[in-house]
Design an enzyme around this catalytic site. Structure first.
Site, PDB file in Angstrom:
ATOM      1  N   LYS A  75       0.852  -1.201   0.000  1.00 55.85           N
ATOM      2  CA  LYS A  75       0.000   0.000   0.000  1.00 55.85           C
ATOM      3  C   LYS A  75       0.886   1.248   0.000  1.00 55.85           C
ATOM      4  O   LYS A  75       1.902   1.292   0.710  1.00 55.85           O
ATOM      5  CB  LYS A  75      -0.914  -0.013   1.226  1.00 55.85           C
ATOM      6  CG  LYS A  75      -1.928   1.139   1.234  1.00 55.85           C
ATOM      7  CD  LYS A  75      -2.912   1.021   2.394  1.00 55.85           C
ATOM      8  CE  LYS A  75      -3.947   2.141   2.346  1.00 55.85           C
ATOM      9  NZ  LYS A  75      -4.916   2.049   3.456  1.00 55.85           N
ATOM     10  N   SER A 150     -10.036   2.298   2.465  1.00 56.75           N
ATOM     11  CA  SER A 150      -9.093   3.010   1.639  1.00 56.75           C
ATOM     12  C   SER A 150      -8.095   2.125   0.884  1.00 56.75           C
ATOM     13  O   SER A 150      -7.481   2.581  -0.071  1.00 56.75           O
ATOM     14  CB  SER A 150      -8.301   3.994   2.504  1.00 56.75           C
ATOM     15  OG  SER A 150      -7.449   3.312   3.395  1.00 56.75           O
ATOM     16  N   SER A 174     -10.445   0.082   6.655  1.00 58.81           N
ATOM     17  CA  SER A 174      -9.781   0.186   5.348  1.00 58.81           C
ATOM     18  C   SER A 174      -9.084  -1.075   4.840  1.00 58.81           C
ATOM     19  O   SER A 174      -8.651  -1.109   3.695  1.00 58.81           O
ATOM     20  CB  SER A 174      -8.752   1.316   5.376  1.00 58.81           C
ATOM     21  OG  SER A 174      -9.387   2.565   5.338  1.00 58.81           O
TER      22      SER A 174
END
Lengths: 484, 95
Positions: A75, A150, A174
């Protein structure tokens, strides 16, 4: 090749059926040919090839671990040395990190191969991946729909099998919500289990890193490698990490699953409720017992979270000032104007909204009414879980109230967007571990997620139950059409 | 609970975010919606409850007060929009 689990890859690498370089090239090609998903902000092909070559040498020398040579996507909130680290924001559009996050260091020490950095909602603020400066990510199950957020890029990458596993982070859902919306397994460990060093801060008392994978066994393997004490994070816990893989095989007979009636109310879409109920019956068939529990304060989880998370964010994001790193506005009148122009141009709308909410609730005259009030509710929410866990070993419910929605559908209403996290964010407030596993499909052929919440520091139980559920059902083996 | 565009202008100033009347008006609308959601907190009585600032009430760990970091000033300043002779450059603040 891309459909295999991590354990299967490790076996094939050890036997010499293919090399890490071949495996890495295979995934790099898939990333390139599926760039329309917009799952990656940066592809680190050169780094990946170097790491794969080194991994192959270790494998040949018989010095490989189970994760050596296995590709992974990271990420873009995790700092990676020498690599662009944007957090999905314009304000970090040119930020080449000078160091590695501890999570990245640990995974690289195991010989894992970093394929690239995945797209995400800007500074992890969003539930749809639409707030990214680098554009929305598409859900491989339906390209007109969001992958969740997210960690939407991480979820889309694993669902489309552009990577066998991806790191992710979770402040209010997320990891778990995008895993649910993409038919994957996503675990957020207990607060303090994984180091936050080098993980760009959103809300420091809530943020935790974890993984998104295609099954619980892979999640157990990679989470174990990421976890453990780090002196560079003052909230890192100096406690032993259990053997998550060994306990996967345990029977779940006699395990008591708490079902909070608050998680099965009106706000849940009927298809989601049906799939979750069917999953719970499946767990009962495996010998688990279910009882009703109460989480009476969970209804204020969302308002409590949307005071505390923005408050912490407004403080954390004050570091982005156009002075030390990142974007600086081209034109300004003086120092103050430089700060203001840089931040107004560098941050997107949702991030500015949250900074303003946070600034407001912390400002003189409002602090007690909002911030302290929310902290008191946080204790009540946490105490509810403690009481519930006196009667059960884990808690189950839906991960999200609905399946993947259309890109653009919730953009005009921040409150509608915030309600996506209604079942996940109280888990962050209490610091507990939570996992989402694929648990069925709705009538639109979109995946539904089952949410399992564990006691503090007890990731083992939820991983064990998730694994046994997957052995019995096989929902996790479903793949989006066109990516098989 | 509603937030006026004047309040938004004040908050934006505190947060160092450039705003203008149109932008303040726009944010006033959706910040008011969010504060409406936040007001739901008041349905629960919290008298006498101790605020919780950290999950599980764990305290921050202390360490020995010794230097552990290397001086990496040049490496870090290479990332700055404007730096010279070991200093970060910003617009002039004192005439």
């Amino acid at each position: 090749m891309h459909q295999k689990s991590i354990a299967e890859h490790a076996n094939s690498l050890a036997k010499g059926e293919y090399s890490s370089v071949e495996l890495t090239e295979h995934f790099l090609k898939r990333i390139e040919s599926n760039s329309d998903l917009n799952a990656f902000i940066t592809v680190t092909d050169q780094l990946a090839r170097e790491q794969a070559t080194q991994a192959d040498q270790l494998i040949k020398a018989g010095k490989a671990g189970l994760l050596t040579g296995i590709p992974i996507a990271q990420k873009d909130l995790l700092c990676a040395k020498g690599v662009l680290t944007t957090c999905g924001s314009r304000i970090l559009e040119n930020f080449i990190s000078p160091y590695d996050a501890t999570v990245i260091t640990k995974l690289h020490e195991q010989g894992m191969v970093t394929l690239g950095k995945t797209n995400m909602d800007e500074f992890a603020m969003g539930s749809s991946n639409e707030t990214s400066f680098y554009g929305p990510v598409k859900n491989p199950w339906d390209l007109e729909r969001v992958p969740g957020g997210s960690s939407g890029g991480s979820a889309a990458a694993v669902a489309a099998m552009l990577a066998p596993v991806a790191t992710a982070t979770d402040t209010g859902g997320s990891i778990r919500q995008p895993a649910a919306l993409c038919g994957l397994t996503g675990i957020k460990p207990s607060y303090g289990r994984v180091s936050r060093f080098g993980m760009v801060a959103f809300a420091s008392s809530l943020d935790q890193a974890g993984v998104i994978t295609r099954n619980a066994e892979d999640a157990a393997l990679v989470l174990a490698a990421m976890s453990g004490f780090d002196p560079r994070d003052s909230t890192s816990l100096d406690v032993p990490v259990p053997d998550y893989v060994a306990s996967l095989q345990d029977s779940i007979k006699g395990k008591v699953i708490g079902l909070p009636k608050e998680f099965f109310g009106d706000g849940v879409e009927p298809d989601v409720a049906d799939a979750v109920q069917a999953s719970i019956r499946e767990l009962e068939a495996l010998g688990a017992k279910t009882i009703e529990v109460e989480l009476p304060n969970s209804e204020v989880g969302i308002p409590c979270y949307y005071v505390l998370a923005p408050a912490e964010a407004s403080s954390n994001l004050s570091r982005f000032d156009g002075v030390r790193y990142g974007f600086r506005a081209d034109e300004y009148l003086d120092l103050n104007d430089m700060y203001e122009q840089t931040r107004a141009q560098g941050f997107g709308e949702e991030v500015q909204r949250r900074i303003m909410i946070g600034t407001y609730v912390l400002s003189s005259g409002y602090y007690d009414a909002y911030y302290i009030k929310a902290q008191k509710l946080r204790r009540l929410i946490s105490d509810d879980f403690t009481k519930a866990f006196e009667k059960c070993d884990l808690i189950a419910g839906p991960t999200a109230p609905d399946t993947a929605f259309r890109i653009g559908d919730k953009n005009d209403d921040p409150v509608a967007m915030y309600l996506n996290d209604i079942f996940t964010n109280s888990v962050n407030l209490a610091g507990l571990p939570g996992i989402s596993v694929a648990a069925g499909m709705d009538r639109k052929n979109l995946p539904v997620g089952l949410h399992l919440i564990g006691r503090y520091l007890d990731e083992s139980t939820i991983l064990n139950v998730a694994h046994q559920f997957q052995r019995a059902t096989g929902w996790h083996l479903k793949m989006p059409g066109g990516y098989e | 609970m509603s937030i006026s565009s004047e309040q938004v202008t004040h908050i934006a100033r505190l947060a160092r975010l450039k705003t203008d009347p149109e932008k303040s008006e726009y944010f006033a609308k959706n910040l008011s919606r969010i504060m409406g959601l936040v007001e739901q907190m008041n349905q629960i009585d919290t008298d006498g409850i101790e605020p919780m600032s950290h999950p599980q009430d764990t305290a921050l760990r202390l360490r020995e007060d010794v230097v552990t970091a290397k001086n990496l000033r040049e490496q870090y300043q290479a990332l700055a929009p404007s730096a010279q002779d070991g200093l970060y450059l910003v617009p002039k603040v004192i005439e």
